[in-house]
Design an enzyme around this catalytic site. Structure first.
Site, PDB file in Angstrom:
ATOM      1  N   GLU A  47     -31.510 -27.522   5.646  1.00 14.23           N
ATOM      2  CA  GLU A  47     -30.672 -27.818   4.482  1.00 14.23           C
ATOM      3  C   GLU A  47     -29.621 -26.732   4.269  1.00 14.23           C
ATOM      4  OE1 GLU A  47     -33.575 -30.312   1.564  1.00 14.23           O
ATOM      5  OE2 GLU A  47     -34.286 -28.344   2.176  1.00 14.23           O
TER       6      GLU A  47
ATOM      7  N   GLY B  38     -35.869 -26.163   4.276  1.00 12.94           N
ATOM      8  CA  GLY B  38     -34.766 -25.477   3.640  1.00 12.94           C
ATOM      9  C   GLY B  38     -33.820 -24.807   4.617  1.00 12.94           C
TER      10      GLY B  38
ATOM     11  N   ALA C 135     -38.877 -23.518   2.999  1.00 13.09           N
ATOM     12  CA  ALA C 135     -39.240 -22.859   1.743  1.00 13.09           C
ATOM     13  C   ALA C 135     -40.635 -22.264   1.886  1.00 13.09           C
ATOM     14  CB  ALA C 135     -39.190 -23.854   0.590  1.00 13.09           C
TER      15      ALA C 135
ATOM     16  N   GLU D 196     -40.982 -31.973   5.493  1.00 16.29           N
ATOM     17  CA  GLU D 196     -41.652 -31.977   4.192  1.00 16.29           C
ATOM     18  C   GLU D 196     -42.624 -33.135   4.027  1.00 16.29           C
ATOM     19  OE1 GLU D 196     -37.744 -29.750   3.508  1.00 16.29           O
ATOM     20  OE2 GLU D 196     -38.434 -31.463   4.694  1.00 16.29           O
TER      21      GLU D 196
END
Length: 263
Positions: free
Chosen positions: A114, A111, A66, A134
């Protein structure tokens, strides 16, 4: 629709979404997620698309995570909205009636991992790296990573990856069962389009039934999953493709599946 942060094309019944923010290593921001959701709408609305491929522009990254510049400015409520927006978009991938293949051509971090985990399976370039880093930012995965990774590789291995934030290379990802196949970088999309073409030649009703049976069955006990499979098997036989497939077998010819999901 004109896209700024993704490329979208449909060719030979295969749709390809390419994340296209190369200067930011294709990081996911709100604008990209909105465009991604719009592209998924087009995939769902098109009766001609049989397979979806996701990849990243350039050779450095699939999606490097992200966009940290956006995350850094978020309030708790803003963070919840941002994570929910990303999760809603990513969650649509397993819900699509067609197979979705991730062609991971470089870094798939945060992300990016993911996003790839929500696909039906992953082909990776030799240069690919995966990770959920993260924890190094003082946060945790917010687009489904704690849930999908643990279900795929087991909770202990997922805990180690998430707690440490470490990256793994394509060979380690293959060993853990995250990746189905490793390809040379210049061969990755050729190999992905080859398997996509194979899937596109199958019956749409049967592919949807197989995908739903596997995904839904993972969330219930064995007996309930077997009951789901039994119902899906019976419904397949009501389709035009089932009639074509069984007739082709008896007539010793190659089937030509042309049935629609609304048969």
């Amino acid at each position: 629709m004109t896209y700024e942060h993704i490329n979208f094309e449909i060719k030979d019944a295969i749709a390809t979404i390419t994340f296209n923010r190369p200067k930011a290593l294709n990081a996911l921001n709100r604008a990209l997620l909105n465009e991604f959701a719009a592209a998924l709408d087009r995939v769902e609305e098109s009766g001609d698309v049989r397979v979806l491929v996701l990849t990243g522009s350039g050779d450095k990254a699939f999606v490097a995570g992200a966009d940290i510049t956006e995350i850094n400015q978020l309030s708790p409520l803003g963070a919840k909205h941002f994570a929910r927006r990303g999760l809603e978009a990513i969650n649509r991938l397993p819900q699509l009636a067609i197979p979705v293949i991730a062609a991971v051509n470089g870094y798939a971090l945060g992300g990016g991992t993911e996003m790839a985990l929500a696909c039906d399976f992953i082909y990776a370039a030799e240069t690919a790296h995966f990770g959920l880093p993260e924890i190094n930012l003082g946060i945790i995965p917010g687009f489904g990573g704690t849930q999908r990774l643990a279900r795929l590789i087991g909770p202990n291995m997922a805990r180690e990856m998430i707690y440490t934030g470490k990256m793994i290379d394509a060979a380690q990802a293959l060993q853990l069962g995250i990746v189905n196949r490793i390809c040379t970088p210049d061969q990755l999309l050729t190999d992905v389009r080859g398997i996509a073409a194979t899937l596109a030649s199958k019956g749409k009703v049967a592919l949807r039934a197989a995908k739903q049976s596997i995904n839904n069955g993972l969330n219930v006990d064995l007996a309930s999953g077997l009951a789901m499979e039994n119902d899906a098997f019976a419904l397949c036989l009501a389709s035009e493709d089932a009639r074509e497939g069984t007739s082709a077998f008896l007539e010793k010819r190659k089937p030509e599946f042309k049935g629609a999901l609304t048969d």
